[in-house]
Design an enzyme around this catalytic site. Sequence first.
Site, PDB file in Angstrom:
ATOM      1  N   HIS A 260     101.835  48.221  -1.398  1.00 50.23           N
ATOM      2  CA  HIS A 260     102.417  48.965  -2.510  1.00 50.23           C
ATOM      3  C   HIS A 260     103.926  48.848  -2.439  1.00 50.23           C
ATOM      4  O   HIS A 260     104.491  48.848  -1.343  1.00 50.23           O
ATOM      5  CB  HIS A 260     102.001  50.444  -2.457  1.00 50.23           C
ATOM      6  CG  HIS A 260     102.161  51.123  -3.770  1.00 50.23           C
ATOM      7  ND1 HIS A 260     103.362  51.636  -4.203  1.00 50.23           N
ATOM      8  CD2 HIS A 260     101.272  51.342  -4.766  1.00 50.23           C
ATOM      9  CE1 HIS A 260     103.198  52.152  -5.407  1.00 50.23           C
ATOM     10  NE2 HIS A 260     101.941  51.984  -5.775  1.00 50.23           N
ATOM     11  N   ASP A 316      93.739  51.477  -5.736  1.00 49.50           N
ATOM     12  CA  ASP A 316      92.752  50.584  -6.338  1.00 49.50           C
ATOM     13  C   ASP A 316      91.645  50.191  -5.377  1.00 49.50           C
ATOM     14  O   ASP A 316      90.563  49.791  -5.800  1.00 49.50           O
ATOM     15  CB  ASP A 316      93.442  49.307  -6.850  1.00 49.50           C
ATOM     16  CG  ASP A 316      94.234  49.576  -8.106  1.00 49.50           C
ATOM     17  OD1 ASP A 316      93.815  50.450  -8.875  1.00 49.50           O
ATOM     18  OD2 ASP A 316      95.271  48.926  -8.307  1.00 49.50           O
TER      19      ASP A 316
HETATM   20  N1  CMC Z   1      97.830  41.373   1.309  1.00 46.04           N
HETATM   21  C1  CMC Z   1      98.502  40.638   2.239  1.00 46.04           C
HETATM   22  N2  CMC Z   1      99.851  40.622   2.321  1.00 46.04           N
HETATM   23  C2  CMC Z   1     100.537  41.365   1.451  1.00 46.04           C
HETATM   24  C3  CMC Z   1      99.892  42.165   0.475  1.00 46.04           C
HETATM   25  C4  CMC Z   1      98.487  42.140   0.434  1.00 46.04           C
HETATM   26  N3  CMC Z   1      97.803  42.847  -0.481  1.00 46.04           N
HETATM   27  N4  CMC Z   1     100.825  42.812  -0.255  1.00 46.04           N
HETATM   28  C5  CMC Z   1     101.999  42.429   0.238  1.00 46.04           C
HETATM   29  N5  CMC Z   1     101.839  41.553   1.256  1.00 46.04           N
HETATM   30  C6  CMC Z   1     102.892  40.925   2.058  1.00 46.04           C
HETATM   31  C7  CMC Z   1     103.519  39.788   1.277  1.00 46.04           C
HETATM   32  O1  CMC Z   1     102.847  38.571   1.497  1.00 46.04           O
HETATM   33  C8  CMC Z   1     104.920  39.789   1.821  1.00 46.04           C
HETATM   34  O2  CMC Z   1     104.901  39.151   3.059  1.00 46.04           O
HETATM   35  P1  CMC Z   1     106.166  38.231   3.534  1.00 46.04           P
HETATM   36  O3  CMC Z   1     107.310  39.190   3.610  1.00 46.04           O
HETATM   37  O4  CMC Z   1     105.735  37.707   4.851  1.00 46.04           O
HETATM   38  O5  CMC Z   1     106.328  37.195   2.480  1.00 46.04           O
HETATM   39  C9  CMC Z   1     105.225  41.274   2.086  1.00 46.04           C
HETATM   40  O6  CMC Z   1     103.936  41.883   2.252  1.00 46.04           O
HETATM   41  C10 CMC Z   1     105.942  41.953   0.949  1.00 46.04           C
HETATM   42  O7  CMC Z   1     105.263  41.651  -0.267  1.00 46.04           O
HETATM   43  P2  CMC Z   1     105.962  41.783  -1.678  1.00 46.04           P
HETATM   44  O8  CMC Z   1     105.107  41.164  -2.724  1.00 46.04           O
HETATM   45  O9  CMC Z   1     107.381  41.329  -1.598  1.00 46.04           O
HETATM   46  O10 CMC Z   1     105.992  43.354  -1.831  1.00 46.04           O
HETATM   47  P3  CMC Z   1     106.063  44.135  -3.168  1.00 46.04           P
HETATM   48  O11 CMC Z   1     106.535  45.487  -2.839  1.00 46.04           O
HETATM   49  O12 CMC Z   1     106.803  43.392  -4.204  1.00 46.04           O
HETATM   50  O13 CMC Z   1     104.509  44.133  -3.595  1.00 46.04           O
HETATM   51  C11 CMC Z   1     102.423  44.670  -4.429  1.00 46.04           C
HETATM   52  C12 CMC Z   1     103.751  45.226  -3.909  1.00 46.04           C
HETATM   53  C13 CMC Z   1     101.548  45.846  -4.870  1.00 46.04           C
HETATM   54  C14 CMC Z   1     102.689  43.783  -5.646  1.00 46.04           C
HETATM   55  C15 CMC Z   1     101.723  43.853  -3.310  1.00 46.04           C
HETATM   56  O14 CMC Z   1     101.504  44.670  -2.186  1.00 46.04           O
HETATM   57  C16 CMC Z   1     100.420  43.216  -3.773  1.00 46.04           C
HETATM   58  O15 CMC Z   1     100.449  42.145  -4.382  1.00 46.04           O
HETATM   59  N6  CMC Z   1      99.255  43.880  -3.493  1.00 46.04           N
HETATM   60  C17 CMC Z   1      97.994  43.386  -3.959  1.00 46.04           C
HETATM   61  C18 CMC Z   1      97.785  43.831  -5.412  1.00 46.04           C
HETATM   62  C19 CMC Z   1      97.458  45.303  -5.523  1.00 46.04           C
HETATM   63  O16 CMC Z   1      96.624  45.825  -4.794  1.00 46.04           O
HETATM   64  N7  CMC Z   1      98.117  45.972  -6.496  1.00 46.04           N
HETATM   65  C20 CMC Z   1      97.860  47.365  -6.781  1.00 46.04           C
HETATM   66  C21 CMC Z   1      99.052  48.236  -6.463  1.00 46.04           C
HETATM   67  S1  CMC Z   1      98.582  49.983  -6.451  1.00 46.04           S
HETATM   68  C22 CMC Z   1      98.282  50.330  -8.106  1.00 46.04           C
HETATM   69  C23 CMC Z   1      99.541  50.608  -8.816  1.00 46.04           C
HETATM   70  O17 CMC Z   1     100.154  51.672  -8.537  1.00 46.04           O
HETATM   71  O18 CMC Z   1      99.946  49.781  -9.648  1.00 46.04           O
END
Ligand code: CMC
Length: 399
Positions: A260, A316
């Site tokens: 998140h 989710d």
């Molecule tokens: N599985 C594995 N690794 C992950 C995941 C995941 N679900 N989410 C983030 N990471 C890793 C990512 O690969 C990155 O690693 P590195 O720094 O080594 O490249 C690091 O964590 C940071 O990721 P980011 O994408 O820069 O972080 P963010 O804050 O922009 O992303 C997110 C937040 C929700 C988009 C992401 O965690 C994600 O894609 N999760 C899966 C989709 C999901 O479940 N979304 C629902 C969010 S909750 C509902 C809502 O409130 O909208």
Amino acid sequence: MPLTVDKGLGNTIAADSGLSFIDGAKGVLEYVGYDIDSLARGSTFEETTWLLWHGHLPTSGELAAFTAQLQSEYEIDPRMMDVVFAIPRTAAPMDALRTLVSALAHFDQEADDASPAANQRKAIRLVAKTATLVALFDRFRKGKAPIRPDRTLSLAANFLWMLTGAKPTDAMARALDVCLVLHADHGLNASTFAARVTIATQSDMYSAATSAVGTLKGPLHGGANQEVMEMLLEIGDLSKVDGYIAGKLSRKERIMGFGHRVYKAYDPRATYLKTFAKKVAADTGNLPLYEMTRRIEEIVLAQPNIIEKGIFPNVDFYSATTYYSLGLDLDLFTCMFAASRMAGWTGHCIEQLAANKLIRPHADYTGPHGLTYQPIEQRTAAGTSSTSPSRNAAMSVTA
Ligand code: CMC
């Protein structure tokens, strides 16, 4: 003021809000000061919506009057059915919902009335009708006759009634109601931000809600619950979980339902749902699916690099099996998120308008400068000519 670069706006405060408070480090979510756990246990979607819009819990009289107002708005204008029928049956329900929420404006004479009183009424209409539209489109795409809303039911119970034609048990209606409470608001998440950006231009509430639905659709936001369920069905059996997740982790693929932008601790909505989803799954014969989610969580949280990054299950992850246990098709999951978040989106629109300022950040321009415009007959392929560098060439010069 000097400009700062903050891609993704993760370090930017872009609005004041009295609706919900998040402490991402501690895993806290409050609506207007009330902890989400206490609301999930004791409140209803109707009461929570009132709380978000009015800033305090209603009296029993206020809640009864508000519930009656919502119930009186479940029905849609009969001409909206033509819009429902004009959408291809193969359309994804979130795409259909985006169109239908937008179309509601054509049948609301107050659509462009920006007065606070009219906006309150439109907020009620949007919340009341979104679930109706989801149920109507689902029946239409399956070739089933539409079912009229039942004004005696809660929003959650009425949705299940309109979807299936069977009155839900109290336990089923309550299970959906809890999901609606948990999803109703969440700070300045992407779809709420989209709604506020739209309303801040002094556009109308239907336009803001349409922007929000389109934004929620993405798999990084509201679309993740569907992907969680697709993953569980693809794995198929508890015995295959370990191999499947190990493969995903080794390929550095994201596990849907984890991580998140704000929470770097356990998402408090997931904390509540984790226990709740087990009960719903057990009651509906879906315990094996729930056990798969628990095993996935165990494996993912055992990875040192995952913990270091503050990745935990999000809302989710456990709402997916709950919706599935209630018999919802996978592609309706995000629509239910939208039906709930409509309370937050409209509340934020009203809040934004009360102290409005156009939301307009800057872009860090990375393109070329000072090119000479050439008449079209002097240009060669792909915008290149002897005197005009291509965009890619120019970008590599500035890089
Ligand atoms: N599985 C594995 N690794 C992950 C995941 C995941 N679900 N989410 C983030 N990471 C890793 C990512 O690969 C990155 O690693 P590195 O720094 O080594 O490249 C690091 O964590 C940071 O990721 P980011 O994408 O820069 O972080 P963010 O804050 O922009 O992303 C997110 C937040 C929700 C988009 C992401 O965690 C994600 O894609 N999760 C899966 C989709 C999901 O479940 N979304 C629902 C969010 S909750 C509902 C809502 O409130 O909208």
